[in-house]
Design a protein around this motif. Structure first.
Motif, PDB file in Angstrom:
ATOM      1  N   LEU A  21       0.818  -1.212   0.000  1.00 41.15           N
ATOM      2  CA  LEU A  21       0.000   0.000   0.000  1.00 41.15           C
ATOM      3  C   LEU A  21       0.856   1.268   0.000  1.00 41.15           C
ATOM      4  O   LEU A  21       0.589   2.193  -0.771  1.00 41.15           O
ATOM      5  CB  LEU A  21      -0.948   0.010   1.197  1.00 41.15           C
ATOM      6  N   ALA A  22       1.880   1.310   0.825  1.00 34.10           N
ATOM      7  CA  ALA A  22       2.728   2.512   0.892  1.00 34.10           C
ATOM      8  C   ALA A  22       3.382   2.797  -0.453  1.00 34.10           C
ATOM      9  O   ALA A  22       3.475   3.960  -0.874  1.00 34.10           O
ATOM     10  CB  ALA A  22       3.792   2.363   1.987  1.00 34.10           C
ATOM     11  N   THR A  23       3.806   1.751  -1.151  1.00 35.04           N
ATOM     12  CA  THR A  23       4.404   1.918  -2.482  1.00 35.04           C
ATOM     13  C   THR A  23       3.385   2.492  -3.455  1.00 35.04           C
ATOM     14  O   THR A  23       3.693   3.406  -4.221  1.00 35.04           O
ATOM     15  CB  THR A  23       4.942   0.573  -2.999  1.00 35.04           C
ATOM     16  N   ALA A  24       2.171   1.957  -3.422  1.00 36.35           N
ATOM     17  CA  ALA A  24       1.122   2.442  -4.323  1.00 36.35           C
ATOM     18  C   ALA A  24       0.797   3.909  -4.041  1.00 36.35           C
ATOM     19  O   ALA A  24       0.638   4.708  -4.970  1.00 36.35           O
ATOM     20  CB  ALA A  24      -0.125   1.575  -4.196  1.00 36.35           C
ATOM     21  N   ILE A  25       0.694   4.271  -2.765  1.00 40.62           N
ATOM     22  CA  ILE A  25       0.412   5.669  -2.409  1.00 40.62           C
ATOM     23  C   ILE A  25       1.527   6.570  -2.932  1.00 40.62           C
ATOM     24  O   ILE A  25       1.261   7.622  -3.527  1.00 40.62           O
ATOM     25  CB  ILE A  25       0.226   5.825  -0.886  1.00 40.62           C
ATOM     26  N   ALA A  26       2.774   6.166  -2.725  1.00 42.86           N
ATOM     27  CA  ALA A  26       3.902   6.983  -3.192  1.00 42.86           C
ATOM     28  C   ALA A  26       3.886   7.139  -4.708  1.00 42.86           C
ATOM     29  O   ALA A  26       4.098   8.246  -5.224  1.00 42.86           O
ATOM     30  CB  ALA A  26       5.224   6.363  -2.733  1.00 42.86           C
ATOM     31  N   ARG A  27       3.642   6.064  -5.438  1.00 43.17           N
ATOM     32  CA  ARG A  27       3.605   6.129  -6.908  1.00 43.17           C
ATOM     33  C   ARG A  27       2.467   7.020  -7.388  1.00 43.17           C
ATOM     34  O   ARG A  27       2.640   7.827  -8.302  1.00 43.17           O
ATOM     35  CB  ARG A  27       3.461   4.733  -7.499  1.00 43.17           C
ATOM     36  N   ALA A  28       1.302   6.847  -6.794  1.00 45.44           N
ATOM     37  CA  ALA A  28       0.153   7.649  -7.209  1.00 45.44           C
ATOM     38  C   ALA A  28       0.395   9.131  -6.913  1.00 45.44           C
ATOM     39  O   ALA A  28       0.132   9.997  -7.757  1.00 45.44           O
ATOM     40  CB  ALA A  28      -1.109   7.149  -6.518  1.00 45.44           C
ATOM     41  N   ALA A  29       0.897   9.427  -5.737  1.00 44.72           N
ATOM     42  CA  ALA A  29       1.162  10.824  -5.376  1.00 44.72           C
ATOM     43  C   ALA A  29       2.188  11.440  -6.305  1.00 44.72           C
ATOM     44  O   ALA A  29       2.030  12.576  -6.763  1.00 44.72           O
ATOM     45  CB  ALA A  29       1.625  10.913  -3.920  1.00 44.72           C
ATOM     46  N   GLU A  30       3.235  10.695  -6.608  1.00 44.59           N
ATOM     47  CA  GLU A  30       4.277  11.193  -7.513  1.00 44.59           C
ATOM     48  C   GLU A  30       3.710  11.494  -8.899  1.00 44.59           C
ATOM     49  O   GLU A  30       4.142  12.436  -9.569  1.00 44.59           O
ATOM     50  CB  GLU A  30       5.403  10.168  -7.630  1.00 44.59           C
ATOM     51  N   ALA A  31       2.704  10.722  -9.316  1.00 39.91           N
ATOM     52  CA  ALA A  31       2.080  10.916 -10.626  1.00 39.91           C
ATOM     53  C   ALA A  31       1.003  11.996 -10.610  1.00 39.91           C
ATOM     54  O   ALA A  31       0.386  12.282 -11.638  1.00 39.91           O
ATOM     55  CB  ALA A  31       1.486   9.592 -11.112  1.00 39.91           C
ATOM     56  N   GLY A  32       0.738  12.586  -9.436  1.00 44.38           N
ATOM     57  CA  GLY A  32      -0.292  13.612  -9.344  1.00 44.38           C
ATOM     58  C   GLY A  32      -1.699  13.062  -9.247  1.00 44.38           C
ATOM     59  O   GLY A  32      -2.677  13.775  -9.473  1.00 44.38           O
TER      60      GLY A  32
END
Length: 174
Positions: A21-32
């Motif tokens: 989950l933390a990885t997904a949140i980081a990727r999504a946030a980085e992508a805006g």
């Protein structure tokens, strides 16, 4: 379909994401991307913890169903609110009846699904592109394509009229 200033990509969280989950949140946030905390079977404390991680990531925060938690955390959006709310909200659209009902409400956007087959809802009847676009138009709000989505499919559907796309598993892939 009206377009608003909402993100064009979204992560919807769920319990299956586990330690990723933390990885997904980081990727999504980085992508805006915006992130909707949709852990339906998790307790309120766990959903609060996840929402705080989303806030810390800088992403637009949505909370599924729980209007009180969304208000407490000052979420940007409530997805399928469980009651009345002064916050912007989004609605799920799976069929023509739900699209017509959404058109009568002041929703910020609708999530049309499932466009394609998806691991989160195995065996569910898929809409396909043409029917999904028809539902999006009938809902009369910015529409987000959900179900078997990734950035490539999302771009294709956005070129055809969707405001954006959302996914779960696609944010876990490298």
């Amino acid at each position: 379909m009206r377009r608003q200033g909402w993100p064009t990509s979204w992560l919807l969280t769920d319990e299956r994401m586990g330690k990723d989950l933390a990885t997904a949140i980081a990727r999504a946030a980085e992508a805006g991307a915006g992130i909707i905390v949709r852990h339906h079977t998790s307790g309120r404390d766990e959903r609060r913890r996840i929402a705080q991680a989303v806030r810390e990531s800088g992403a637009v925060l949505g909370i599924a169903r729980d209007v009180a938690l969304a208000a407490e955390l000052r979420a940007d959006l409530v997805h399928n609110p469980d009651g009345g709310t002064d916050l912007p909200f989004s609605l799920s659209v799976h069929d023509h009846g739900e699209a017509e009902a959404a058109a009568q409400r002041p929703a910020a956007m609708v999530f049309v699904s499932p466009v394609f087959s998806t691991r989160s809802h195995p065996g569910a009847k898929v809409l396909g592109e043409a029917q999904a676009l028809a539902l999006a138009r009938a809902a009369c709000h910015p529409a987000i394509a959900l179900g078997g989505m990734d950035a490539e499919r999302g771009a294709t559907l956005m070129a055809r009229g969707f405001h954006g796309w959302a996914g779960i598993d696609c944010w876990l892939r490298t």
